[in-house]
Design an enzyme around this catalytic site. Structure first.
Site, PDB file in Angstrom:
ATOM      1  N   LYS A   1      36.221  26.745  -3.047  1.00  0.00           N
ATOM      2  CA  LYS A   1      34.797  26.954  -3.347  1.00  0.00           C
ATOM      3  C   LYS A   1      34.127  27.782  -2.252  1.00  0.00           C
ATOM      4  CE  LYS A   1      33.946  22.491  -3.549  1.00  0.00           C
ATOM      5  NZ  LYS A   1      35.298  21.967  -3.247  1.00  0.00           N
TER       6      LYS A   1
ATOM      7  N   ARG B   1      28.101  16.294  -7.155  1.00  0.00           N
ATOM      8  CA  ARG B   1      29.401  15.637  -7.029  1.00  0.00           C
ATOM      9  C   ARG B   1      29.442  14.312  -7.738  1.00  0.00           C
ATOM     10  NH1 ARG B   1      31.128  18.204  -2.040  1.00  0.00           N
ATOM     11  NH2 ARG B   1      33.051  17.221  -1.460  1.00  0.00           N
TER      12      ARG B   1
ATOM     13  N   ARG C   1      43.980  24.252   6.911  1.00  0.00           N
ATOM     14  CA  ARG C   1      42.735  25.041   7.025  1.00  0.00           C
ATOM     15  C   ARG C   1      42.233  25.037   8.467  1.00  0.00           C
ATOM     16  NH1 ARG C   1      37.658  23.551   3.418  1.00  0.00           N
ATOM     17  NH2 ARG C   1      38.173  21.462   4.171  1.00  0.00           N
TER      18      ARG C   1
ATOM     19  N   ARG D   1      38.550  20.821  10.665  1.00  0.00           N
ATOM     20  CA  ARG D   1      37.509  19.863  10.298  1.00  0.00           C
ATOM     21  C   ARG D   1      38.065  18.456  10.438  1.00  0.00           C
ATOM     22  NH1 ARG D   1      34.862  21.834   4.651  1.00  0.00           N
ATOM     23  NH2 ARG D   1      35.094  19.626   4.220  1.00  0.00           N
TER      24      ARG D   1
ATOM     25  N   ARG E   1      39.599  11.785   0.179  1.00  0.00           N
ATOM     26  CA  ARG E   1      38.681  12.752  -0.452  1.00  0.00           C
ATOM     27  C   ARG E   1      39.156  13.112  -1.851  1.00  0.00           C
ATOM     28  NH1 ARG E   1      38.857  17.351   3.674  1.00  0.00           N
ATOM     29  NH2 ARG E   1      37.523  18.479   2.228  1.00  0.00           N
TER      30      ARG E   1
HETATM   31  P1  AP5 Z   1      37.966  26.350   0.977  1.00  0.00           P
HETATM   32  O1  AP5 Z   1      37.392  27.595   0.384  1.00  0.00           O
HETATM   33  O2  AP5 Z   1      37.494  25.921   2.301  1.00  0.00           O
HETATM   34  O3  AP5 Z   1      37.869  25.148  -0.089  1.00  0.00           O
HETATM   35  P2  AP5 Z   1      36.630  24.292  -0.570  1.00  0.00           P
HETATM   36  O4  AP5 Z   1      36.758  24.135  -2.047  1.00  0.00           O
HETATM   37  O5  AP5 Z   1      35.352  24.843  -0.051  1.00  0.00           O
HETATM   38  O6  AP5 Z   1      37.015  22.896   0.090  1.00  0.00           O
HETATM   39  P3  AP5 Z   1      36.123  21.880   0.948  1.00  0.00           P
HETATM   40  O7  AP5 Z   1      37.067  21.030   1.707  1.00  0.00           O
HETATM   41  O8  AP5 Z   1      35.053  22.567   1.687  1.00  0.00           O
HETATM   42  O9  AP5 Z   1      35.525  21.055  -0.218  1.00  0.00           O
HETATM   43  P4  AP5 Z   1      34.858  19.680  -0.137  1.00  0.00           P
HETATM   44  O10 AP5 Z   1      34.197  19.670  -1.445  1.00  0.00           O
HETATM   45  O11 AP5 Z   1      35.741  18.566   0.142  1.00  0.00           O
HETATM   46  O12 AP5 Z   1      33.967  19.738   1.198  1.00  0.00           O
HETATM   47  P5  AP5 Z   1      32.408  19.818   1.417  1.00  0.00           P
HETATM   48  O13 AP5 Z   1      32.192  20.587   2.638  1.00  0.00           O
HETATM   49  O14 AP5 Z   1      31.718  20.204   0.184  1.00  0.00           O
HETATM   50  O15 AP5 Z   1      39.568  26.532   0.984  1.00  0.00           O
HETATM   51  C1  AP5 Z   1      40.425  25.528   1.504  1.00  0.00           C
HETATM   52  C2  AP5 Z   1      41.622  26.170   2.238  1.00  0.00           C
HETATM   53  O16 AP5 Z   1      42.441  26.867   1.301  1.00  0.00           O
HETATM   54  C3  AP5 Z   1      41.223  27.232   3.276  1.00  0.00           C
HETATM   55  O17 AP5 Z   1      42.125  27.161   4.334  1.00  0.00           O
HETATM   56  C4  AP5 Z   1      41.335  28.568   2.524  1.00  0.00           C
HETATM   57  O18 AP5 Z   1      41.634  29.644   3.395  1.00  0.00           O
HETATM   58  C5  AP5 Z   1      42.492  28.271   1.572  1.00  0.00           C
HETATM   59  N1  AP5 Z   1      42.363  28.944   0.276  1.00  0.00           N
HETATM   60  C6  AP5 Z   1      41.220  29.089  -0.471  1.00  0.00           C
HETATM   61  N2  AP5 Z   1      41.478  29.707  -1.647  1.00  0.00           N
HETATM   62  C7  AP5 Z   1      42.820  29.936  -1.654  1.00  0.00           C
HETATM   63  C8  AP5 Z   1      43.705  30.550  -2.619  1.00  0.00           C
HETATM   64  N3  AP5 Z   1      43.250  31.025  -3.788  1.00  0.00           N
HETATM   65  N4  AP5 Z   1      45.008  30.619  -2.298  1.00  0.00           N
HETATM   66  C9  AP5 Z   1      45.477  30.149  -1.105  1.00  0.00           C
HETATM   67  N5  AP5 Z   1      44.701  29.569  -0.168  1.00  0.00           N
HETATM   68  C10 AP5 Z   1      43.375  29.458  -0.438  1.00  0.00           C
HETATM   69  O19 AP5 Z   1      32.051  18.303   1.691  1.00  0.00           O
HETATM   70  C11 AP5 Z   1      32.449  17.639   2.861  1.00  0.00           C
HETATM   71  C12 AP5 Z   1      31.848  16.229   2.900  1.00  0.00           C
HETATM   72  O20 AP5 Z   1      30.407  16.300   2.923  1.00  0.00           O
HETATM   73  C13 AP5 Z   1      32.148  15.350   1.690  1.00  0.00           C
HETATM   74  O21 AP5 Z   1      33.383  14.698   1.820  1.00  0.00           O
HETATM   75  C14 AP5 Z   1      30.959  14.388   1.710  1.00  0.00           C
HETATM   76  O22 AP5 Z   1      31.125  13.412   2.704  1.00  0.00           O
HETATM   77  C15 AP5 Z   1      29.821  15.297   2.128  1.00  0.00           C
HETATM   78  N6  AP5 Z   1      29.156  15.916   0.983  1.00  0.00           N
HETATM   79  C16 AP5 Z   1      29.074  17.267   0.727  1.00  0.00           C
HETATM   80  N7  AP5 Z   1      28.405  17.489  -0.414  1.00  0.00           N
HETATM   81  C17 AP5 Z   1      28.068  16.271  -0.904  1.00  0.00           C
HETATM   82  C18 AP5 Z   1      27.400  15.849  -2.072  1.00  0.00           C
HETATM   83  N8  AP5 Z   1      26.936  16.728  -2.981  1.00  0.00           N
HETATM   84  N9  AP5 Z   1      27.223  14.505  -2.270  1.00  0.00           N
HETATM   85  C19 AP5 Z   1      27.668  13.607  -1.379  1.00  0.00           C
HETATM   86  N10 AP5 Z   1      28.336  13.958  -0.245  1.00  0.00           N
HETATM   87  C20 AP5 Z   1      28.528  15.270  -0.014  1.00  0.00           C
HETATM   88 MG    MG Z   2      33.868  24.155   1.317  1.00  0.00          MG
END
Ligand code: AP5
Ligand code: MG
Ligand code: ZN
Length: 219
Positions: free
Chosen positions: A14, A90, A129, A162, A173
């Protein structure tokens, strides 16, 4: 003016795709994860509250996150530039709150892009990552390594892992995702907004698939 959402499990790509789409379409990238990580780093009350949940891989309470997004969407640049939501909503409660917010703003969602990736692959993406806390750039030790080990290509900052990318937390997660977030696929399918994207392809191919959906030939 685009009004978009990226949906998908942790590690689906994402943030990676959002960085590109924000540039291509000039939309504001709204990542609740990034907002919460900034608050955590700054040690604000929001950050202190969020820390425990985030480090365990649990969701921060709905009312807290909904409040954040409400505040962000109300800012004037959103009306001018549009938005790309990443990591929000989410839960079904968050999705319902978002529907109400966007209705009040008169800015209905245009499309929900669902990045589909096998759970095995997700774990590998997350544990390898590396991120730049200074500018938000995202790398992967195998798929997208920085030019110089441990250093951000864009800003020269030091790359970190992270805390929630530790193996144990990643497992939690992914479980939290299946339980609380996956139901949103049906939610947005029911509203006729969901578009499936194969997120297992290389980064550039995923990007191309999204662009093809958003800019159908001949339109
Ligand atoms: P990346 O692009 O970083 O993936 P992502 O989908 O953004 O993954 P996140 O871990 O950021 O998602 P998340 O939803 O768990 O975390 P968030 O920050 O929202 O890619 C991942 C890796 O793969 C990278 O190394 C990249 O280079 C590689 N890659 C990408 N695309 C690729 C491809 N096509 N091929 C190969 N490699 C690839 O949330 C974190 C925490 O915050 C949550 O756990 C929760 O505690 C809190 N939080 C956030 N939002 C909310 C909400 N709405 N409600 C409640 N709690 C929340
Ligand atoms: Mg992300
Ligand atoms: Zn950087």
């Amino acid at each position: 003016m685009r009004r978009l959402m990226l949906l998908g499990p942790p590690g689906a790509g994402k943030g990676t795709q959002a960085a590109y789409l924000a540039e291509r379409y000039g939309v504001r990238h709204i990542s609740t994860g990034d907002i919460l990580r900034e608050a955590k780093a700054a040690g604000t009350p929001l950050g202190l509250l969020a820390k425990g949940y985030m480090d365990r891989g649990e969701l921060v309470p709905d009312e807290v996150v909904i409040g954040l997004v409400k505040e962000r969407l109300a800012q004037p640049d959103i009306r001018e530039r549009g938005f790309l939501l990443d990591g929000f909503p989410r839960t079904v409660a968050q999705a319902e709150a978002l529907d109400r917010l966007l209705e009040e703003l008169g800015m209905p969602l245009e499309a929900v892009l669902n990045l589909r990736v096998d759970p095995e692959l997700l774990a590998r993406r997350l544990t390898l990552r590396r991120s730049c806390p200074a500018c938000g750039a995202v790398y992967h030790l195998e798929n997208r390594p920085p030019k110089v080990e441990g250093v951000c290509d864009i800003c020269g900052g030091a790359l970190v892992q992270r805390p929630d990318d530790a193996e144990e937390t990643v497992r939690n997660r992914l479980a939290v995702y299946s339980r609380q977030t996956e139901p949103l696929i049906a939610y947005y399918t029911g509203r006729g907004l969901l578009v499936e994207i194969d997120g297992e392809q290389p980064i550039e191919a995923v990007r191309q698939a999204i662009v093809e959906v958003l800019e159908p030939a001949g339109r």
